[in-house]
Design a protein around this motif. Structure first.
Motif, PDB file in Angstrom:
ATOM      1  N   ASP A 304      94.587  24.994 -10.132  1.00  0.00           N
ATOM      2  CA  ASP A 304      95.166  23.701 -10.680  1.00  0.00           C
ATOM      3  C   ASP A 304      94.803  22.515  -9.919  1.00  0.00           C
ATOM      4  OD1 ASP A 304      96.510  24.954  -8.634  1.00  0.00           O
ATOM      5  OD2 ASP A 304      98.438  23.830  -8.777  1.00  0.00           O
ATOM      6  N   TYR A 305      94.019  22.623  -8.928  1.00  0.00           N
ATOM      7  CA  TYR A 305      93.451  21.533  -7.959  1.00  0.00           C
ATOM      8  C   TYR A 305      92.412  21.052  -8.938  1.00  0.00           C
ATOM      9  CZ  TYR A 305      96.378  21.928  -3.537  1.00  0.00           C
ATOM     10  OH  TYR A 305      97.352  21.775  -2.748  1.00  0.00           O
ATOM     11  N   LYS A 306      92.191  19.539  -8.459  1.00  0.00           N
ATOM     12  CA  LYS A 306      90.974  18.938  -9.053  1.00  0.00           C
ATOM     13  C   LYS A 306      90.130  18.700  -8.000  1.00  0.00           C
ATOM     14  CE  LYS A 306      93.239  17.666 -12.794  1.00  0.00           C
ATOM     15  NZ  LYS A 306      93.033  18.124 -14.197  1.00  0.00           N
ATOM     16  N   CYS A 307      88.847  19.288  -7.807  1.00  0.00           N
ATOM     17  CA  CYS A 307      87.935  19.661  -6.944  1.00  0.00           C
ATOM     18  C   CYS A 307      86.954  18.555  -6.874  1.00  0.00           C
ATOM     19  CB  CYS A 307      87.343  21.073  -6.826  1.00  0.00           C
ATOM     20  SG  CYS A 307      86.258  20.990  -5.724  1.00  0.00           S
ATOM     21  N   ILE A 308      86.816  17.569  -5.770  1.00  0.00           N
ATOM     22  CA  ILE A 308      85.852  16.455  -5.798  1.00  0.00           C
ATOM     23  C   ILE A 308      85.082  16.468  -4.650  1.00  0.00           C
ATOM     24  CG2 ILE A 308      85.551  13.999  -6.092  1.00  0.00           C
ATOM     25  CD1 ILE A 308      88.110  13.645  -7.175  1.00  0.00           C
ATOM     26  N   PHE A 309      83.661  16.637  -5.219  1.00  0.00           N
ATOM     27  CA  PHE A 309      82.702  16.709  -3.932  1.00  0.00           C
ATOM     28  C   PHE A 309      82.025  15.202  -3.888  1.00  0.00           C
ATOM     29  CE2 PHE A 309      82.872  21.056  -4.721  1.00  0.00           C
ATOM     30  CZ  PHE A 309      82.571  21.775  -3.227  1.00  0.00           C
ATOM     31  N   VAL A 310      82.003  14.776  -2.394  1.00  0.00           N
ATOM     32  CA  VAL A 310      81.258  13.286  -2.324  1.00  0.00           C
ATOM     33  C   VAL A 310      80.119  13.395  -1.370  1.00  0.00           C
ATOM     34  CG1 VAL A 310      81.928  10.841  -1.677  1.00  0.00           C
ATOM     35  CG2 VAL A 310      84.022  12.219  -2.702  1.00  0.00           C
ATOM     36  N   GLY A 311      78.892  13.011  -1.981  1.00  0.00           N
ATOM     37  CA  GLY A 311      77.814  13.259  -1.098  1.00  0.00           C
ATOM     38  C   GLY A 311      76.600  12.911  -1.862  1.00  0.00           C
ATOM     39  N   ASP A 312      75.458  12.485  -1.125  1.00  0.00           N
ATOM     40  CA  ASP A 312      74.184  12.033  -1.751  1.00  0.00           C
ATOM     41  C   ASP A 312      73.491  12.944  -2.420  1.00  0.00           C
ATOM     42  OD1 ASP A 312      73.155  13.204   0.505  1.00  0.00           O
ATOM     43  OD2 ASP A 312      72.546  11.407   1.351  1.00  0.00           O
ATOM     44  N   ALA A 313      73.741  14.297  -2.093  1.00  0.00           N
ATOM     45  CA  ALA A 313      72.999  15.618  -2.646  1.00  0.00           C
ATOM     46  C   ALA A 313      71.586  15.460  -2.517  1.00  0.00           C
ATOM     47  CB  ALA A 313      73.279  15.618  -4.091  1.00  0.00           C
ATOM     48  N   SER A 314      71.145  14.654  -1.166  1.00  0.00           N
ATOM     49  CA  SER A 314      69.691  14.506  -0.944  1.00  0.00           C
ATOM     50  C   SER A 314      69.445  15.374   0.453  1.00  0.00           C
ATOM     51  CB  SER A 314      69.654  12.973  -0.468  1.00  0.00           C
ATOM     52  OG  SER A 314      69.791  12.253  -1.794  1.00  0.00           O
ATOM     53  N   MET A 315      68.641  16.498   0.253  1.00  0.00           N
ATOM     54  CA  MET A 315      68.252  17.315   1.254  1.00  0.00           C
ATOM     55  C   MET A 315      67.049  18.092   0.854  1.00  0.00           C
ATOM     56  SD  MET A 315      71.583  19.974   0.378  1.00  0.00           S
ATOM     57  CE  MET A 315      72.420  18.609  -0.580  1.00  0.00           C
ATOM     58  N   SER A 316      66.653  19.055   1.639  1.00  0.00           N
ATOM     59  CA  SER A 316      65.558  19.837   1.408  1.00  0.00           C
ATOM     60  C   SER A 316      66.096  20.690   0.337  1.00  0.00           C
ATOM     61  CB  SER A 316      65.232  20.782   2.592  1.00  0.00           C
ATOM     62  OG  SER A 316      64.311  21.843   2.147  1.00  0.00           O
ATOM     63  N   ASN A 353      78.251  10.639  -6.110  1.00  0.00           N
ATOM     64  CA  ASN A 353      76.921  10.513  -5.561  1.00  0.00           C
ATOM     65  C   ASN A 353      77.001   9.004  -5.250  1.00  0.00           C
ATOM     66  OD1 ASN A 353      74.484  10.356  -4.428  1.00  0.00           O
ATOM     67  ND2 ASN A 353      73.967  11.886  -5.734  1.00  0.00           N
ATOM     68  N   PRO A 354      76.897   8.250  -3.724  1.00  0.00           N
ATOM     69  CA  PRO A 354      76.792   7.119  -3.666  1.00  0.00           C
ATOM     70  C   PRO A 354      75.247   6.601  -3.592  1.00  0.00           C
ATOM     71  CG  PRO A 354      76.750   8.518  -1.478  1.00  0.00           C
ATOM     72  CD  PRO A 354      76.998   9.173  -2.682  1.00  0.00           C
ATOM     73  N   VAL A 355      74.452   7.432  -4.037  1.00  0.00           N
ATOM     74  CA  VAL A 355      72.836   7.092  -4.291  1.00  0.00           C
ATOM     75  C   VAL A 355      73.044   6.496  -5.540  1.00  0.00           C
ATOM     76  CG1 VAL A 355      70.688   7.638  -4.864  1.00  0.00           C
ATOM     77  CG2 VAL A 355      71.910   8.527  -2.919  1.00  0.00           C
ATOM     78  N   TYR A 362      64.339  10.887  -8.519  1.00  0.00           N
ATOM     79  CA  TYR A 362      63.204  10.792  -7.294  1.00  0.00           C
ATOM     80  C   TYR A 362      63.474  12.062  -6.365  1.00  0.00           C
ATOM     81  CZ  TYR A 362      61.538   6.412  -9.249  1.00  0.00           C
ATOM     82  OH  TYR A 362      61.395   5.335 -10.315  1.00  0.00           O
ATOM     83  N   THR A 363      64.623  12.392  -6.063  1.00  0.00           N
ATOM     84  CA  THR A 363      64.995  13.577  -5.325  1.00  0.00           C
ATOM     85  C   THR A 363      65.309  14.786  -5.800  1.00  0.00           C
ATOM     86  OG1 THR A 363      66.052  11.781  -3.965  1.00  0.00           O
ATOM     87  CG2 THR A 363      66.873  14.049  -3.396  1.00  0.00           C
ATOM     88  N   GLN A 364      64.527  16.002  -5.446  1.00  0.00           N
ATOM     89  CA  GLN A 364      64.553  17.072  -6.293  1.00  0.00           C
ATOM     90  C   GLN A 364      65.997  17.803  -5.933  1.00  0.00           C
ATOM     91  OE1 GLN A 364      61.759  19.957  -4.959  1.00  0.00           O
ATOM     92  NE2 GLN A 364      62.348  21.595  -6.613  1.00  0.00           N
ATOM     93  N   SER A 365      66.509  17.934  -4.883  1.00  0.00           N
ATOM     94  CA  SER A 365      67.672  18.369  -4.709  1.00  0.00           C
ATOM     95  C   SER A 365      68.934  17.749  -5.542  1.00  0.00           C
ATOM     96  CB  SER A 365      68.247  18.312  -3.211  1.00  0.00           C
ATOM     97  OG  SER A 365      68.398  17.031  -2.713  1.00  0.00           O
ATOM     98  N   ILE A 366      68.956  16.665  -5.820  1.00  0.00           N
ATOM     99  CA  ILE A 366      70.244  15.906  -6.684  1.00  0.00           C
ATOM    100  C   ILE A 366      69.875  16.524  -7.863  1.00  0.00           C
ATOM    101  CG2 ILE A 366      70.860  13.836  -7.903  1.00  0.00           C
ATOM    102  CD1 ILE A 366      70.031  12.280  -5.419  1.00  0.00           C
ATOM    103  N   GLY A 367      68.844  16.677  -8.544  1.00  0.00           N
ATOM    104  CA  GLY A 367      68.579  17.443  -9.980  1.00  0.00           C
ATOM    105  C   GLY A 367      69.124  18.966  -9.867  1.00  0.00           C
ATOM    106  N   MET A 368      68.835  19.519  -8.670  1.00  0.00           N
ATOM    107  CA  MET A 368      69.529  21.013  -8.701  1.00  0.00           C
ATOM    108  C   MET A 368      70.818  21.084  -8.530  1.00  0.00           C
ATOM    109  SD  MET A 368      66.704  22.232  -5.576  1.00  0.00           S
ATOM    110  CE  MET A 368      67.195  23.863  -5.513  1.00  0.00           C
ATOM    111  N   PRO A 379      77.951   8.254 -10.594  1.00  0.00           N
ATOM    112  CA  PRO A 379      77.365   7.276  -9.160  1.00  0.00           C
ATOM    113  C   PRO A 379      78.846   6.915  -8.785  1.00  0.00           C
ATOM    114  CG  PRO A 379      77.142   6.084 -11.307  1.00  0.00           C
ATOM    115  CD  PRO A 379      77.633   7.805 -11.605  1.00  0.00           C
ATOM    116  N   MET A 380      78.791   6.600  -7.493  1.00  0.00           N
ATOM    117  CA  MET A 380      80.026   5.902  -6.747  1.00  0.00           C
ATOM    118  C   MET A 380      80.090   4.445  -6.834  1.00  0.00           C
ATOM    119  SD  MET A 380      81.203   6.299  -2.690  1.00  0.00           S
ATOM    120  CE  MET A 380      81.323   7.985  -2.805  1.00  0.00           C
TER     121      MET A 380
END
Length: 394
Positions: A304-316, A353-355, A362-368, A379-380
């Motif tokens: 019943d919780y709303k789950c929110i991730f906040v991150g740029d998702a930019s990594m290897s 995503n703040p990006v 342009y960032t592969q990990s964001i697409g993943m 977007p943020m």
């Protein structure tokens, strides 16, 4: 008379409909704001603004239509700013002291004051600074800004210096509720309000007006009834990415966190780095010696919780796709596995995503991660957060 105002609102980006405009005209016809300019402003805003994010656009359009004398030529002033003299006269009677009224009479009366204003607007062809005759600034003329005259009409100034003007032409009280402006705690609160589910809980500390009226009528004496306060019952679980590429976004993360804590009574938060793995933490100073197992979080907080991730998702990409891909420790399972478990546990999930969205490709990990959160990455920005809140309420 007000059709140019309606057109100015539309040009200014305020999505006002013809039906709302007609409702505004009905309010004017009913006499809701006949001699009160401030009441006229609030009647127009109430009738034609449906969303708080458009208040700033409305204020700018209102100033352009009725007060923006510096934005139009003097030849157009009498057509663009056709405020009935009765409004100004009634306002003067309401707000001026007897002494100030006497001073106006010494000039020749209020009608003479307005007549002189019209004549000088026609004669004057440019900005004037100082003096006691022309319309300008820092002088003693009855017309202008930043000067002093007890029977003056203020033009072209954002605030009053002496608080003595009969009419403040440039009025703008509400700012930063536009979804195109910079983020801030106040703006984020407006966007988060879309995620609400009201419930009554806690002690009976709120007056139940309807219940009191009903009980009083039934019993024949004053019978005060109370009820639990109405609160936002939505439960929110926040996961914040911290460190590394997220450092430039610290300020906006703090604003989001502050707004969320003020808006949601049931709020839990944890931190992670780059991607979700087997451990998260609440205190960044003790991230290595006081971690909470992610399995424990999954078991503790129900669906019943709303789950929110906040991150740029930019990594290897390896940090998302492979065991051992994390850059700070050995992860026995890939980050994508843990993210998928989170999505399965909390069906109402979102990634903010703040990006800027235009750079995501342009960032592969964001697409993943977008593949793990299909149509659930926003977007943020105020518009992005509003879209995200809407997605969480489906």
């Amino acid at each position: 008379m007000f059709l140019p105002f309606f057109e100015t609102l539309r040009k200014g980006g305020v999505p006002v409909s013809l039906r709302e405009y007609l409702s505004f005209l009905e309010g004017m016809k009913a006499g809701l704001a006949t001699y009160d300019i401030e009441a006229f402003y609030y009647l127009a805003r109430t009738s034609m603004v449906k969303d708080e994010r458009n208040i700033d656009k409305f204020d700018r359009a209102f100033a352009t239509a009725f007060e923006g004398l510096e934005q139009i030529s003097f030849e157009q002033v009498m057509e663009a700013v056709d405020i009935p003299a009765d409004w100004l006269k009634k306002m003067a009677e309401k707000h001026l002291s007897e002494e100030e009224k006497a001073e106006i009479e010494a000039l020749g009366g209020f009608d003479k004051l307005m007549e002189t204003l019209k004549e000088r607007l026609k004669e004057q062809q440019g900005r004037h600074q100082g003096g006691n005759k022309w319309i300008g600034t820092a002088g003693t003329s009855p017309f202008g800004a930043y000067g002093y005259n007890p029977e003056g009409v203020r033009i072209g100034q954002n605030e009053s210096r002496h608080q003595r003007a009969v009419k403040v032409w440039d009025k703008r009280e509400f700012k930063d509720l536009d979804d195109t402006v910079e983020l801030g705690t106040r703006n984020i609160k407006v966007a988060l309000k879309r995620l609400r589910r009201w419930a009554r809980d806690g002690a009976a500390d709120e007056l139940d007006l309807d219940g009191t009226i009903r009980a009083t009528a039934e019993h024949g004496y004053l019978d005060v009834k109370t009820r639990p306060e109405r609160r936002n019952a939505v439960k929110v679980l926040l996961f914040f990415d911290v460190g590394g590429s997220m450092d430039p976004h610290i300020r906006v993360l703090e604003e989001l966190f502050s707004a969320a804590r003020a808006e949601f009574k049931h709020l839990e938060h944890f931190y992670f780095h780059n991607c979700l793995y087997e451990g998260v933490w609440r205190d960044n100073r003790r991230r290595w010696d006081a971690q909470t197992p992610t399995w424990e979080v999954l078991r503790t907080y129900g669906p019943d919780y709303k789950c929110i991730f906040v991150g740029d998702a930019s990594m290897s990409p390896y940090e998302v796709a492979y065991p051992g891909g994390a850059n700070e420790h050995w992860n026995a399972e890939a980050g994508s596995v843990w993210l998928q478990r989170a999505c399965d546990q909390w069906p109402d999930h979102l990634w903010i995503n703040p990006v800027p969205e235009k750079y995501w490709g342009y960032t592969q990990s964001i697409g993943m991660i977008q593949e793990i959160f299909p149509d659930r990455m926003v977007p943020m920005t105020l518009d992005g957060i509003a879209r995200g809140m809407k997605a969480l309420t489906r």
